[in-house]
Enzyme design. Structure first.
Site, PDB file in Angstrom:
ATOM      1  N   THR A 114       0.809  -1.223   0.000  1.00  0.00           N
ATOM      2  CA  THR A 114       0.000   0.000   0.000  1.00  0.00           C
ATOM      3  C   THR A 114       0.843   1.275   0.000  1.00  0.00           C
ATOM      4  O   THR A 114       0.326   2.349  -0.300  1.00  0.00           O
ATOM      5  CB  THR A 114      -0.897   0.033   1.248  1.00  0.00           C
ATOM      6  OG1 THR A 114      -0.070   0.116   2.421  1.00  0.00           O
ATOM      7  CG2 THR A 114      -1.750  -1.240   1.330  1.00  0.00           C
ATOM      8  N   ASP A 209      20.436   1.308   3.207  1.00  0.00           N
ATOM      9  CA  ASP A 209      21.339   0.247   2.804  1.00  0.00           C
ATOM     10  C   ASP A 209      22.752   0.764   2.574  1.00  0.00           C
ATOM     11  O   ASP A 209      23.739   0.114   2.942  1.00  0.00           O
ATOM     12  CB  ASP A 209      20.832  -0.435   1.529  1.00  0.00           C
ATOM     13  CG  ASP A 209      19.642  -1.351   1.786  1.00  0.00           C
ATOM     14  OD1 ASP A 209      19.479  -1.787   2.941  1.00  0.00           O
ATOM     15  OD2 ASP A 209      18.884  -1.627   0.851  1.00  0.00           O
TER      16      ASP A 209
END
Length: 215
Positions: A114, A209
């Site tokens: 979503t 990351d």
């Protein structure tokens, strides 16, 4: 920056050192350690811009030569709220400049289906209502997490709010300033667009990351 109208609450920090370091940050060959260092340096420079209008008062001091009235920050100082986890990559650099600032954390993750932000953690100073609160997250992509974080902070009593990010997408700027038009937004660049995976293009990849070497 895209050739579109930007809201008056948006400030793009164009200082040459910021732009130079941002270019190095974007490069895919930049190592994890170097990425972390550059993010810290840029965030320190951003903090300078974010705090340039802090109120001052006069304090009686003595130099080695004589007494004087000297300017000092007035009232309660800052609170920096990091949107976990990548916000900590900006938090540390700002604390280098204002080490007395209080620190808060809000944990939000984006539902992969979503794209709606889900809160999983919140820890704030008790006097957050009395402080200028700077909310930090490296990327303003869809804008939904940033908008949700600001809403949650308002619910907690924060009244003086600013938002800072390294990069923004036009879509994220529109969402955030639409939800919180009174909140000043600071960024180093408004990039071209979001792609189908909600990544900023040309961007710099996934900031979390790259900060923590998890990919």
């Amino acid at each position: 920056m895209p050739d579109i109208a930007m809201p008056p609450s948006l400030t793009v920090i164009r200082h040459p050192l910021v732009q130079h370091k941002l270019t190095l940050l974007r490069q895919k060959q930049t190592s994890t350690g170097e990425f972390r260092r550059l993010a810290r340096e840029i965030s320190l420079l951003m903090a300078y811009e974010l705090t340039r209008d802090l109120p001052l008062e006069s304090l009686a001091i003595e130099t080695p030569l004589e007494p004087m009235q000297a300017p000092i920050l007035s009232g309660k100082k800052l609170c920096i709220v990091s949107i976990l986890r990548a916000g900590d990559g900006i938090l540390e650099g700002m604390l280098d400049l204002v080490p007395s600032a209080r620190v808060g954390h809000i944990g939000l993750y984006r539902d992969p289906d979503t794209l709606v932000p889900v809160e999983y953690y919140l820890k704030l100073p008790e006097d957050v209502a009395d402080r200028l609160v700077i909310v930090v997250d490296p990327m303003l992509a869809t804008g939904h997490s940033a908008a949700a974080a600001l809403t949650r902070l308002k619910e907690a009593g924060a009244e003086q709010l600013r938002f800072a990010c390294l990069l923004a997408a036009p879509e994220g700027v529109e969402v955030l300033t639409g939800a919180h038009p009174e909140v000043p937004v600071f960024t180093c660049s408004v990039d071209r667009e979001l792609d189908e995976h909600a990544y900023i293009r040309p961007g710099l990849g996934d900031a979390g990351d790259r900060l923590y070497g998890t990919k």
